[in-house]
Design a protein around this motif. Structure first.
Motif, short mmCIF file in Angstrom:
data_model
loop_
_atom_site.label_atom_id
_atom_site.label_comp_id
_atom_site.label_asym_id
_atom_site.label_seq_id
_atom_site.Cartn_x
_atom_site.Cartn_y
_atom_site.Cartn_z
N LEU A 427 0.81 -1.22 0.00
CA LEU A 427 0.00 0.00 0.00
C LEU A 427 0.84 1.26 0.00
O LEU A 427 0.30 2.36 -0.14
N CYS A 428 2.15 1.12 0.16
CA CYS A 428 3.03 2.29 0.23
C CYS A 428 3.41 2.74 -1.18
O CYS A 428 3.34 1.98 -2.14
N ALA A 429 3.83 3.99 -1.26
CA ALA A 429 4.24 4.57 -2.54
C ALA A 429 5.76 4.62 -2.59
O ALA A 429 6.39 5.41 -1.89
N PHE A 430 6.35 3.76 -3.42
CA PHE A 430 7.80 3.73 -3.58
C PHE A 430 8.19 4.52 -4.82
O PHE A 430 7.38 4.76 -5.72
N SER A 431 9.46 4.87 -4.88
CA SER A 431 9.93 5.72 -5.98
C SER A 431 10.15 4.93 -7.26
O SER A 431 10.07 5.50 -8.36
N THR A 432 10.43 3.63 -7.18
CA THR A 432 10.69 2.82 -8.36
C THR A 432 9.92 1.52 -8.27
O THR A 432 9.59 1.03 -7.18
N PHE A 433 9.64 0.94 -9.44
CA PHE A 433 8.94 -0.34 -9.47
C PHE A 433 9.87 -1.49 -9.08
O PHE A 433 9.40 -2.56 -8.72
N GLU A 434 11.18 -1.27 -9.16
CA GLU A 434 12.11 -2.31 -8.71
C GLU A 434 11.94 -2.60 -7.22
O GLU A 434 12.17 -3.73 -6.77
N GLU A 435 11.54 -1.58 -6.44
CA GLU A 435 11.31 -1.80 -5.02
C GLU A 435 10.11 -2.72 -4.79
O GLU A 435 10.13 -3.58 -3.91
N TYR A 436 9.06 -2.54 -5.59
CA TYR A 436 7.93 -3.46 -5.49
C TYR A 436 8.36 -4.87 -5.90
O TYR A 436 7.93 -5.86 -5.29
N ALA A 709 19.12 6.63 -8.29
CA ALA A 709 18.52 7.72 -7.51
C ALA A 709 17.67 8.62 -8.39
O ALA A 709 18.03 8.91 -9.53
N THR A 710 16.54 9.05 -7.86
CA THR A 710 15.63 9.94 -8.57
C THR A 710 15.58 11.29 -7.88
O THR A 710 16.18 11.50 -6.83
N TYR A 711 14.81 12.21 -8.47
CA TYR A 711 14.67 13.53 -7.87
C TYR A 711 14.01 13.43 -6.51
O TYR A 711 14.40 14.14 -5.57
N GLU A 712 13.01 12.55 -6.38
CA GLU A 712 12.34 12.42 -5.10
C GLU A 712 13.27 11.86 -4.03
O GLU A 712 13.18 12.24 -2.87
N ASP A 713 14.17 10.94 -4.43
CA ASP A 713 15.14 10.42 -3.46
C ASP A 713 16.02 11.54 -2.93
O ASP A 713 16.29 11.63 -1.72
#
Length: 871
Positions: A427-436, A709-713
């Motif tokens: 249910l959490c919002a992660f920055s990348t789909f690799e984390e899912y 790393a992304t901008y949100e990170d």
């Protein structure tokens, strides 16, 4: 306890803990002489007060409705929850206030101050045993969220005051209180600056018990004396602030018991050697930590500086090798920085590493005088609790959820608990789909291990649960991760388990077929499918897959590769007829591909030829033009003395080329780095209509960044600093991938300094390098721009060619401003260089002859004398 609802509804917050002053109407009667004007004035004042109260209530009601609407649309807004609770508390809405606090705590951990406020409110409005248990539960929930000595003190005082069994010193109450005091000492007794408060409350409780023991019961008296003395000894063995005051209190108490000690001095005369030695050691430890404690307690430090001081303190404690002290300091740090994902990652990693060394002994501190031995199950509960709080404070970090699932598996948690945590993570919002993807794979790994290797498998665990998890992962990630290695890894794992655990080859092939429908353009998908069939010795099935895919078009040389792979397969596994058949099929396909490649090359060939011819013509023109512009040296006799010499045009041309090259490189670099440029305020150059590049006046330069790393990170990394206005991640201009470099613009120097203080901190598994970007570009005496620090940094990290050529061009331009014979040509091919351009290494000024001949032109008479024969 009597209900006091008016404390929340009518008493202001600043007077909540004090007494309300009520005017004494009887002792202060109004004047007997009534005045109509005064009566009318009082009436008007009363009306105005009632009107103002009505306006306040209406305003609060409107504000309450607004907050309710905001929470319904955005339930995860922390500040809205806090404001909503504050308004409800001011209005005295008890039931709504409880519900609001419960709703907020389901999403966020509450701060210690909020737990204290909640417990005090419930204490003031509640009565009866059930209400007492409710308040105790609130305190229990509060002390489990964060480490707070004031919250523990409130909890201990509450049970002593309101629990009848403890207040009346009944055996059950005494046992309950002692267990609670031991928990408090374990949790906060090592707190250097505030831990003594817990010890003092513990001693006072035991002293009260001592005073209530009958004087005739000497045995019980002596037993209680030993208990109090043990608490003193334990406290003196811990490095705490104001330890000298504790020593004086101990000596005074021993004097009351009949000992002969000097209570006015802090010497250790008359105290047992063991206690004195432990006290001296604790005092040395306290003095060694005094500076570190002072740094983390300073009020003038920024958050980033304070965080850095915590890191220094933690390294010091870890070097001492006491897990109990390290864990307590981590708890203090996360109380001050609850949303720092790096801090939670370090904390949990330390616990995982330490518990492998101490699998059964977690708290070991001989100086404290006690050892708490935990079973592996109890240790697992400690780590499980930390991970639970970590994911609640930083739910957007996928790595924390992955580690949490692994810790639950290590502690032999039930399938129900593991499943609950896994469902929360999705249910959490992660920055990348690799984390899912990592979460799904971790969940599948755990199920596979428990089914195959666990001795006692729960009835609900079977392969169907693994298949269901794979199906969910496929439905969730297939569209977003199409044609990626991650999706291929998921499906390959799925097909392998279908074949090995499910014993269903049809389902395994079905998994591959499903992947080919999604990512049929991936050569690796077909190759992996074929490899599975070959490993299982299914030769005919592998051959049929080759027949399906050899004619497909893949990127690069993939089409040729699959054709050659089929031929190689038939050589190794097939008959002669199979090989001949593959050659018959593959040969025309390879010829078709060859023709296609040649056509593509022929299309690009005329363009290349035209470009080459244009380049040759341009080179010839430039050479002729250059030759025509060069003034070759004339002999001194033919040169006029006062004839003005025109500057050589080749130098001006080289100068323009250098400037054009520099501007082109700067434009390319600006276009390459601008990824998150603010759209509102473009920086204008002095030339109208021309946009200037970034000035980097208040910018941090970041290197060694994780390529994922992304901008949100980066924004979350600098969330504790604040003030980020824009972020620019540098990408490769050909591949589009991150180069591990970035610029972060801040609104002012204060925020920039705080960001630079985070240098060398861990960010996504790599130690980040942060430095202030220097926008000032030096200029030499000729006015040309010299390379800046940015250019040098880029040269070191991948733009060496561009920067080097730029510097070389600038250097050539500088040297070309002098005389023609001072120009250097750097390179090997110097055969077609004009004669006034000297090769690299030759002196700029011709050496004088030994005779010192003067270069002054000779006159006609001097020439005549040279040729006339002397007599």
């Amino acid at each position: 306890m009597e209900p006091k609802e008016e404390t929340l509804a009518t008493i202001p917050e600043e007077e909540e803990d004090g007494d309300t002053v009520i005017p004494d109407v009887e002792n202060n009667p109004k004047p007997t002489t009534k005045d109509n004007s005064s009566d009318s004035s009082d009436a008007s004042d009363s009306d105005s007060d009632s009107d103002s109260e009505s306006e306040d209530e209406a305003k609060q009601s409107m504000e309450l409705q607004t907050l309710q609407y905001q929470l319904s649309n955005e339930p995860s807004n922390y500040d809205t929850h806090v404001q909503y609770i504050k308004v409800l508390r001011k209005m005295g809405e008890i039931e709504k206030l409880r519900q609001a606090r419960e709703a907020m705590n389901e999403i966020f951990p509450l701060t210690p101050a909020m737990w204290r406020e909640w417990a005090r409110d419930e204490t003031s409005i509640s009565t009866g045993p059930e209400a007492l248990l409710g308040v105790e539960k609130i305190y229990e929930r509060g002390v489990s969220d964060y480490l707070s000595v004031p919250l523990w003190c409130d909890y201990l005082k509450f049970v002593q005051e309101y629990d009848p069994s403890i207040r009346e010193f009944l055996p059950d109450g005494i046992s309950k209180a002692r267990n609670l005091f031991e928990r408090a000492v374990t949790a906060a007794g090592l707190h250097v600056s505030e831990g003594s408060k817990i010890w003092e409350l513990y001693r006072e409780f035991e002293l009260d018990i001592f005073c209530r023991i009958d004087e005739t019961n000497l045995k019980e008296k002596e037993k209680q004396v030993q208990r109090i003395r043990s608490i003193f000894h334990r406290q003196l063995s811990v490095p705490l602030a104001n330890s000298s005051a504790t020593l004086l209190a101990y000596k005074s108490w021993e004097v009351e018991q009949g000992a002969v000690l000097d209570v006015e001095s802090s010497n250790l005369d008359g105290i047992s050697s063991n206690v004195a030695l432990a006290y001296q050691k604790a005092l040395e430890m306290c003095n060694a930590r005094a500076h570190l404690e002072e740094q983390i307690s300073r009020q003038d430090l920024s958050d980033s500086e304070k965080f850095q001081q915590y890191m220094i303190y933690l390294k010091y404690e870890q070097s001492s090798g006491d897990p109990g002290r390290v864990q307590l300091l981590y708890e203090r740090a996360i109380t001050d920085f609850p949303v720092s994902s790096d801090l939670w990652l370090d904390y949990t990693q330390y616990l995982d590493k330490t518990l492998k060394v101490y699998p059964s002994i977690f708290y070991f501190n001989s100086s404290v005088g006690f050892i708490l031995i935990h079973s592996p199950l109890q240790v697992g509960n400690v780590v499980r609790d930390v991970y639970s709080r970590a994911t609640k404070n930083c739910p957007w970090v996928g790595e924390l959820w992955v580690r949490s699932l692994l810790s639950l598996e290590r502690s032999r948690a039930s399938e129900e608990e593991i499943s609950t945590v896994f469902e929360k993570s999705l249910l959490c919002a992660f920055s990348t789909f690799e984390e899912y993807l990592d979460l799904f794979l971790t969940r599948i790994d755990g199920l596979r291990r428990r089914i195959l290797f666990s001795g006692e498998v729960e009835g609900v665990l079977d392969y169907s649960l693994i298949r269901e998890t794979f199906q969910r992962a496929s439905d969730y990630l297939s569209e977003q991760m199409k044609n990626t290695d991650g999706l291929l890894r998921l499906y390959a794992y799925w097909a392998h388990l279908e074949q090995s655990m499910g014993k269903d080859m049809v389902s395994a092939r079905g998994v591959w077929e499903r992947l080919l429908k999604i990512s049929g353009a991936m050569l690796e998908a077909w190759q992996s499918y074929i490899s599975m069939e070959i490993e299982l010795d299914h030769i005919n099935e592998a051959r049929s897959i080759y027949k399906r895919c050899y004619s497909k078009r893949f990127t690069g040389t993939g089409s040729e590769d699959i054709c050659h792979a089929w031929l190689r397969f038939e050589r190794e596994y097939g008959t002669l007829e199979d090989f001949d058949h593959s050659v018959q099929k593959v040969t025309p396909r390879l010829e078709e591909l060859r023709l296609f490649r040649s056509q593509q090359e022929s299309k690009s060939l005329p363009e290349s030829a035209d470009q080459k011819e244009h380049s040759v013509k341009k080179t010839g023109r430039e050479k002729r033009k250059s030759d025509s512009n060069i003034s070759y040296e004339q002999s001194p006799a033919k040169r006029q003395k006062h004839a003005p010499q025109k500057p050589k045009k080749v130098h001006d041309k080289e100068k323009r080329q250098v400037q054009n090259l520099a501007e082109e490189n700067e434009g390319r670099e600006t276009k390459q780095t601008v990824e998150e440029q603010p759209k509102k305020q473009p920086i204008k150059d002095a030339v109208p209509g021309r946009t200037k590049g970034f000035t980097d006046e208040c910018t941090a330069f970041l290197s060694n960044i994780n390529l994922k790393a992304t901008y949100e990170d980066l924004r979350r990394f600098f969330s504790d600093v604040g003030g980020v206005s824009s972020i620019r991640i540098l990408h490769d201009k050909f591949t589009g991938k991150s180069r591990g470099l970035a610029y972060v613009d801040f609104i002012d120097d204060e925020h920039l300094a705080a960001a630079v203080a985070k240098n060398k901190q861990m960010f996504l598994g790599k130690k980040l390098s942060i430095a202030r970007s220097n926008p000032k570009q030096r200029k030499d005496s000729s006015g040309e721009r010299a390379p800046t620090e940015h250019a040098q940094s880029h040269q070191q990290t991948g733009n060496a060619g561009t920067s080097a050529s730029k510097e070389s061009s600038i250097e050539t331009s500088k040297q070309s401003r002098g005389r023609g014979d001072s120009v250097q040509l750097k390179g090997k091919n110097t055969f077609a260089v004009p004669r006034n351009v000297r090769p690299l290494g030759f002196p700029a000024i011709k050496p004088k002859t030994e005779e010192g001949e003067d270069l002054k032109p000779k006159s006609n008479d001097e020439f005549r004398k040279m040729f006339i024969k002397k007599d």
